[in-house]
Design a protein around this motif. Structure first.
Motif, mmCIF file in Angstrom:
data_model
loop_
_atom_site.group_PDB
_atom_site.id
_atom_site.type_symbol
_atom_site.label_atom_id
_atom_site.label_comp_id
_atom_site.label_asym_id
_atom_site.label_seq_id
_atom_site.Cartn_x
_atom_site.Cartn_y
_atom_site.Cartn_z
ATOM 1 N N GLN A 149 -7.162 42.843 9.223
ATOM 2 C CA GLN A 149 -5.843 42.582 8.235
ATOM 3 C C GLN A 149 -6.135 41.913 7.048
ATOM 4 O O GLN A 149 -5.607 42.306 5.981
ATOM 5 C CB GLN A 149 -4.932 41.957 8.969
ATOM 6 N N GLN A 150 -7.330 40.982 6.915
ATOM 7 C CA GLN A 150 -7.600 40.253 5.640
ATOM 8 C C GLN A 150 -8.393 41.316 4.830
ATOM 9 O O GLN A 150 -8.336 41.084 3.571
ATOM 10 C CB GLN A 150 -8.543 39.120 6.059
ATOM 11 N N ASN B 248 -7.350 39.904 13.096
ATOM 12 C CA ASN B 248 -7.267 39.259 12.062
ATOM 13 C C ASN B 248 -8.114 39.523 10.716
ATOM 14 O O ASN B 248 -7.612 39.695 9.645
ATOM 15 C CB ASN B 248 -7.412 37.663 12.196
ATOM 16 N N GLN B 249 -9.536 39.580 11.145
ATOM 17 C CA GLN B 249 -10.373 40.134 10.084
ATOM 18 C C GLN B 249 -9.954 41.436 9.357
ATOM 19 O O GLN B 249 -10.159 41.744 8.157
ATOM 20 C CB GLN B 249 -11.720 40.340 10.643
ATOM 21 N N ILE C 155 -9.115 39.336 19.096
ATOM 22 C CA ILE C 155 -8.185 38.792 18.280
ATOM 23 C C ILE C 155 -8.670 38.464 16.733
ATOM 24 O O ILE C 155 -8.121 38.808 15.770
ATOM 25 C CB ILE C 155 -7.798 37.308 18.960
ATOM 26 N N GLU C 156 -9.966 37.953 16.856
ATOM 27 C CA GLU C 156 -10.536 37.539 15.583
ATOM 28 C C GLU C 156 -10.552 38.853 14.735
ATOM 29 O O GLU C 156 -10.599 39.235 13.673
ATOM 30 C CB GLU C 156 -12.073 37.116 15.711
#
Lengths: 212, 120
Positions: B42-43, B39-40, B35-36
């Protein structure tokens, strides 16, 4: 049929998937099914087997889900340090240690263990190979650092010193018996560790890579 | 400078991978589970993803499948770094869209050579 004092031998528990190469046997002295691991091996059981190993300068971590009684043991040492680096992030030096610890924890979790229930006990790290004086202490330092980083507390340990140890670990109860062995008469331990030390230091065969 | 996303639930593995990659001149972004990792990813626009397989919350194979659904990560190399040497998991990874499969323990040079190869 006469009276027998022999312990009834239960059916051998099924072998954990992927660990078919481990030497498993009926231990007559203890009256239990057992698995014996050598340097570089590990064994995990969900059925309360006794896991046995003999340690010189190698370290064995015994880890168990204390609620579910799923536990196992590894047995490893780090390759000899190269002169330029003694950093725990150095992949060349820590690869076997990281692998042995991660593999053991992963296998316990795969059998249904939970990270928050893990109980860790540490053994070994003796100074038994004359030409490799700091190997045991270095293995101990590595495994302590590793566990600290992973947030796992050590519940019991018997580390360092100059005598080899035979460790009997009960994977369901977490109970341990440690026997200190006579240093001089245990050339097998020394020979096995020397061979293993050479293998982990020079091996080019580890790390299979496949590109799809 | 290429940016690499390193996803592993073990802090020790992340430290070791980051150290290896940074020493070779890569930028590294870390994540502790799938999950992290998503997120990473996409950032930061990462050029390559290195991921463990067995992780809590979201495993590496599920994350790979999710990444392949994002336009930015359709063709990004994704290498799995794992203790799993069995064929079943490997085919699962391949089907999810992984680029390659590296079994631990690996040497830093092996990892770097493979990265260079897939970055082209």
């Amino acid at each position: 049929m006469g009276l027998s004092t022999q312990i009834e031998r239960p059916i051998q528990p099924p072998v954990t998937k992927g660990m078919e190469n481990i030497n498993r046997y009926w231990d007559r002295t203890m009256g239990v099914w057992a698995a014996k691991i050598l340097p570089g091996e590990l064994y995990v059981s969900a059925h309360g087997e006794m896991i046995v190993t003999v340690l010189g300068s190698c370290v064995a971590a015994c880890i168990r889900d204390r609620v579910r009684g799923i536990g196992g043991m590894n047995h490893f040492m780090l390759p000899q340090a190269n002169s330029t680096s003694n950093h725990w992030a150095d992949a060349l030096e820590t690869r076997y240690g990281n692998w042995a610890m991660e593999f053991l924890i992963n296998e316990i979790l795969k059998l249904g263990g939970r990270k928050e229930n893990l109980e860790v006990k540490l053994f070994g790290g003796g100074q038994i190979l004359e030409n490799m004086t700091d190997v045991g202490a270095r293995n101990v330092e590595f495994v302590r650092e590793y566990l600290k980083r992973e947030g796992l507390r050590v519940e019991a340990e018997d580390l360092l010193g100059v005598r080899p140890r035979k460790v009997l670990y009960f994977s369901d109860t977490g109970s341990v018996k440690v026997r200190r062995l006579n240093q001089v008469s245990n050339t097998t331990v020394v020979d096995r560790e020397r061979a293993y030390a050479k293998q982990v230091t020079t091996s080019d065969t580890d790390g299979s890579i496949e590109l799809f | 400078m290429s940016k690499i996303l390193a996803v592993d639930d073990s802090a020790s593995m992340r430290q070791m991978i980051s150290f290896t990659l940074k020493s070779a001149g890569f930028d590294v972004v870390e994540a502790a589970d799938g999950i992290e990792g998503l997120n990473q990813a996409q950032q930061h626009k990462c050029d390559l993803v290195l991921s463990d397989v067995n992780m809590p919350n979201m495993d590496g194979i599920t994350m790979t499948r999710e990444l392949r659904g994002l336009p930015d990560y359709k063709y990004t190399p994704i290498l799995m770094l794992t203790t799993e040497s069995g064929g079943d998991k490997k085919s699962e990874g391949k089907n999810a869209g992984a680029t390659g499969w590296i079994v631990k323990p690996f040497k830093p040079d092996q990892l770097l050579n493979t990265i260079k190869k897939v970055l082209g």
